[in-house]
Design a protein around this motif. Structure first.
Motif, mmCIF file in Angstrom:
data_model
loop_
_atom_site.group_PDB
_atom_site.id
_atom_site.type_symbol
_atom_site.label_atom_id
_atom_site.label_comp_id
_atom_site.label_asym_id
_atom_site.label_seq_id
_atom_site.Cartn_x
_atom_site.Cartn_y
_atom_site.Cartn_z
ATOM 1 N N SER A 96 9.019 12.854 -4.134
ATOM 2 C CA SER A 96 7.768 12.125 -4.324
ATOM 3 C C SER A 96 6.796 12.499 -3.234
ATOM 4 O O SER A 96 7.160 13.062 -2.214
ATOM 5 N N ILE A 97 5.544 12.180 -3.468
ATOM 6 C CA ILE A 97 4.505 12.404 -2.484
ATOM 7 C C ILE A 97 4.151 11.065 -1.866
ATOM 8 O O ILE A 97 3.916 10.099 -2.573
ATOM 9 N N VAL A 98 4.135 10.989 -0.551
ATOM 10 C CA VAL A 98 3.896 9.720 0.111
ATOM 11 C C VAL A 98 2.755 9.847 1.097
ATOM 12 O O VAL A 98 2.415 10.938 1.553
ATOM 13 N N LYS A 99 2.161 8.702 1.457
ATOM 14 C CA LYS A 99 1.086 8.657 2.441
ATOM 15 C C LYS A 99 1.704 8.434 3.811
ATOM 16 O O LYS A 99 2.464 7.530 4.012
ATOM 17 N N ASN A 100 1.355 9.308 4.758
ATOM 18 C CA ASN A 100 1.935 9.203 6.084
ATOM 19 C C ASN A 100 0.955 9.746 7.100
ATOM 20 O O ASN A 100 0.611 10.928 7.054
ATOM 21 N N GLU A 101 0.460 8.934 7.983
ATOM 22 C CA GLU A 101 -0.470 9.333 9.029
ATOM 23 C C GLU A 101 -1.648 10.116 8.467
ATOM 24 O O GLU A 101 -2.009 11.192 8.925
ATOM 25 N N ASN A 102 -2.251 9.528 7.424
ATOM 26 C CA ASN A 102 -3.446 10.094 6.784
ATOM 27 C C ASN A 102 -3.207 11.436 6.112
ATOM 28 O O ASN A 102 -4.132 12.157 5.821
ATOM 29 N N ASN A 103 -1.949 11.810 5.876
ATOM 30 C CA ASN A 103 -1.656 13.058 5.185
ATOM 31 C C ASN A 103 -0.776 12.770 3.988
ATOM 32 O O ASN A 103 0.027 11.845 3.998
ATOM 33 N N TRP A 343 -21.871 20.024 -0.035
ATOM 34 C CA TRP A 343 -20.840 19.302 0.704
ATOM 35 C C TRP A 343 -21.394 18.647 1.972
ATOM 36 O O TRP A 343 -20.812 17.674 2.477
ATOM 37 N N ARG A 344 -22.491 19.146 2.499
ATOM 38 C CA ARG A 344 -23.089 18.556 3.693
ATOM 39 C C ARG A 344 -23.619 17.153 3.434
ATOM 40 O O ARG A 344 -23.842 16.381 4.390
ATOM 41 N N LYS A 345 -23.832 16.805 2.164
ATOM 42 C CA LYS A 345 -24.348 15.483 1.813
ATOM 43 C C LYS A 345 -23.239 14.440 1.707
ATOM 44 O O LYS A 345 -23.530 13.244 1.571
ATOM 45 N N PHE A 346 -21.987 14.873 1.736
ATOM 46 C CA PHE A 346 -20.881 13.929 1.628
ATOM 47 C C PHE A 346 -20.701 13.166 2.945
ATOM 48 O O PHE A 346 -21.229 13.559 3.989
ATOM 49 N N ASP A 347 -19.909 12.104 2.887
ATOM 50 C CA ASP A 347 -19.571 11.342 4.090
ATOM 51 C C ASP A 347 -18.490 12.107 4.843
ATOM 52 O O ASP A 347 -17.288 11.913 4.618
ATOM 53 N N LEU A 348 -18.904 12.975 5.737
ATOM 54 C CA LEU A 348 -17.962 13.851 6.432
ATOM 55 C C LEU A 348 -17.097 13.085 7.432
ATOM 56 O O LEU A 348 -15.978 13.514 7.733
ATOM 57 N N ASP A 349 -17.589 11.959 7.950
ATOM 58 C CA ASP A 349 -16.748 11.142 8.826
ATOM 59 C C ASP A 349 -15.519 10.662 8.075
ATOM 60 O O ASP A 349 -14.389 10.725 8.590
ATOM 61 N N ALA A 350 -15.740 10.169 6.858
ATOM 62 C CA ALA A 350 -14.620 9.662 6.056
ATOM 63 C C ALA A 350 -13.696 10.787 5.607
ATOM 64 O O ALA A 350 -12.473 10.617 5.538
ATOM 65 N N GLY A 353 -12.172 12.415 9.040
ATOM 66 C CA GLY A 353 -11.570 11.463 9.965
ATOM 67 C C GLY A 353 -11.971 11.705 11.400
ATOM 68 O O GLY A 353 -11.316 11.220 12.324
ATOM 69 N N ASP A 354 -13.059 12.459 11.594
ATOM 70 C CA ASP A 354 -13.470 12.851 12.948
ATOM 71 C C ASP A 354 -14.989 12.737 13.062
ATOM 72 O O ASP A 354 -15.719 13.570 12.516
ATOM 73 N N PRO A 355 -15.478 11.723 13.768
ATOM 74 C CA PRO A 355 -16.934 11.563 13.916
ATOM 75 C C PRO A 355 -17.610 12.754 14.595
ATOM 76 O O PRO A 355 -18.825 12.937 14.460
ATOM 77 N N SER A 356 -16.833 13.533 15.328
ATOM 78 C CA SER A 356 -17.407 14.707 16.004
ATOM 79 C C SER A 356 -16.970 16.011 15.339
ATOM 80 O O SER A 356 -16.952 17.060 15.991
ATOM 81 N N SER A 357 -16.651 15.976 14.055
ATOM 82 C CA SER A 357 -16.218 17.184 13.344
ATOM 83 C C SER A 357 -17.273 18.282 13.426
ATOM 84 O O SER A 357 -18.468 18.033 13.205
ATOM 85 N N PRO A 358 -16.868 19.511 13.750
ATOM 86 C CA PRO A 358 -17.821 20.630 13.756
ATOM 87 C C PRO A 358 -18.514 20.835 12.409
ATOM 88 O O PRO A 358 -19.600 21.435 12.370
#
Length: 492
Positions: A96-103, A343-350, A353-358
């Motif tokens: 199965s596929i499970v959710k674990n540490e945001n992955n 894609w630049r118009k999407f919520d890139l923070d969400a 998961g990195d407010p300072s994403s390059p």
């Protein structure tokens, strides 16, 4: 397979395919036209378009001859599995596929390893072989090696499918074309979501009809079913987006395939951030393609020959000023696609998961030059795995914000930008949609009109030494010559 069309609809026209597993073009909101490939399925595209009719007689003839050649080769795929393989969509009950540490991760290492064994592992039980040689029997049948003629790097050309019959014949055609053009390296089908019985049948069919008669470089790698759309909080499956198989299947292949994996135990990212772990063969080159690609010439890691490399005018100076035109760490390549920078118009923070994403620092001009990438994608194994990890993380989040056809392609763009891996985009890796820029149609138009049909139908498929040709035909559209049309959904 070739069907007559309405006489009033003459000429060569292409329009988008809207069925499952098909490919489409859609308007992306920023005026760009995105062309996507269907690794294993597709959503409906409600923005149909018909590309302009090529004015060149050369283009008309080459497409007609190419389609005829495609149809003749695809008839070889009539060696079909039993009808029970149609039910090979699903996954064994103990995986199965499970959710674990945001992955999203695979629950059950032993089952994942079992799935990754495939045909190649059975072959290893019979014959000891290294990554630098092939068996005597295979060498007599297929003398092409596994390394790049230019750099001696081991090449892996891979494509993602489900386990249905529609992509079964496409896979056969892909392997056959790879054999005919003498594609170097390992060629691997990543098959996701086979039932236990379907997996056994597919593995045996591949052994009998691909590996034993074409090349033992031609592999199949099995993965779980990844296409369920899940709620990140509850894990509840709310739908199906078949393109998830592409990033997750690639990640699974890089982690668990016997030719790759990690230096330690190959357990992937069970205990931490696997993107930073040491790979067994980080310098190998991964070439990610799609099943509905027909190879016209080999794809390698070398783009230094200007005769056979087309680069658009916006990127020409970048190409000319590069110190190296070889795929290397930090230097990935890909086909130009009309994805724009939506894609630049999407919520890139969400998504990241990195407010300072390059990725947030990429402006529109930079985004339009380096990141509207599509298959074939080429990168070193180290870079491709870093992309696959981020791509797999981001794809479900992009789909949540943008539940449409191109979600996983935009997720790839964001992953590359987030990792600061700008791509050198090449036009000549593909032709697909007649009349659309950014593809290798110049090579087609430059072939003298009197030579087109003979050249296209030559036994050398065609002879790239005589005239340069695009690397692949991406047959994701409907194609028509005069009153006759062809589409992949018309193949049984």
């Amino acid at each position: 397979m070739l069907r007559r069309k309405n006489p009033s609809d003459g000429g060569i026209n292409r329009k988008s395919n809207n069925g499952n597993n098909g490919k489409s073009s859609r308007n992306n909101g920023d005026g760009a036209r995105g062309r996507r490939s269907s690794g294993d399925g597709s959503k409906h595209n409600h923005n149909h378009h018909r590309s302009t009719v090529p004015k060149s007689l050369i283009g008309m003839l080459i497409i007609g001859c190419g389609i005829l050649l495609l149809v003749l080769i695809s008839r070889l795929g009539t060696m079909r599995r039993t009808s029970s393989s149609e039910s090979g969509i699903g996954i064994g009950t103990d995986t199965s596929i499970v959710k674990n540490e945001n992955n999203l991760r695979i629950n059950g290492y032993s089952k994942a390893k079992e799935l990754s064994i495939g045909v190649a592992d059975e072959q290893k039980k019979k014959t000891k072989k290294s990554r630098t040689t092939t068996t005597t029997t295979s060498s007599q049948l297929d003398p092409v090696g596994i390394t790049s003629p230019a750099t001696n790097a081991t090449l892996h050309i891979v494509f993602s499918t489900d386990c249905g019959s529609f992509q079964h014949w496409q896979s056969y055609l892909f392997f056959h074309a790879a054999l005919k053009v003498r594609q170097p390296g390992y060629v691997t089908r990543i098959a996701s979501g086979c039932s236990d019985e379907g997996l056994k049948e597919e593995r045996e069919w591949h052994r009998q009809h691909i590996q034993s008669v074409m090349s033992d470089r031609f592999r199949i790698h099995f993965t779980p079913h990844f296409s369920g759309v899940k709620d990140e909080e509850t894990g509840e499956v709310k739908g199906d987006y078949k393109f998830f198989n592409k990033p997750f299947g690639l990640k699974h292949f890089l982690e668990y395939n016997e030719l790759l994996g990690f230096v330690d135990d190959g357990r992937g990212d069970v205990d931490g951030d696997s993107s930073e772990r040491e790979m067994k063969h980080p310098n190998d080159v991964i070439i990610l393609t799609d099943p509905d690609f027909l190879l016209l010439r080999p794809i390698t890691d070398d783009f230094s020959n200007e005769r056979e490399t087309l680069v658009g005018p916006r990127r020409k100076s970048i190409y000319e000023n590069k110190q190296s035109h070889i795929v290397s760490h930090g230097n990935p390549y890909a086909q130009t696609y009309g994805l724009g920078t939506q894609w630049r118009k999407f919520d890139l923070d969400a998504i990241t998961g990195d407010p300072s994403s390059p990725a947030k620092d990429v402006d529109q001009p930079t985004g339009g030059i380096y990141y509207p990438a599509g298959p074939p994608y080429l990168a070193t194994a180290r870079d491709m795995y870093r992309i696959a990890v981020a791509w797999s993380d981001f794809a479900p989040r992009v789909h949540k914000q943008y539940p449409h056809l191109l979600a996983e392609m935009y997720a790839y763009c964001i992953a590359a930008a987030h990792l600061e891996l700008p791509h050198m985009l090449i036009d000549s890796l593909m032709v697909s949609s007649a009349g659309v820029g950014g593809e290798g149609w110049k090579f087609v138009k430059d072939i003298p009109a009197g030579e087109v049909c003979e050249f296209a139908a030559s036994s050398s498929n065609p002879n790239h030494g005589v005239h340069p040709v695009p690397s692949v035909i991406h047959y994701c559209q409907h194609y028509a010559v005069d009153r006759y049309s062809w589409g992949k959904r018309r193949v049984p």
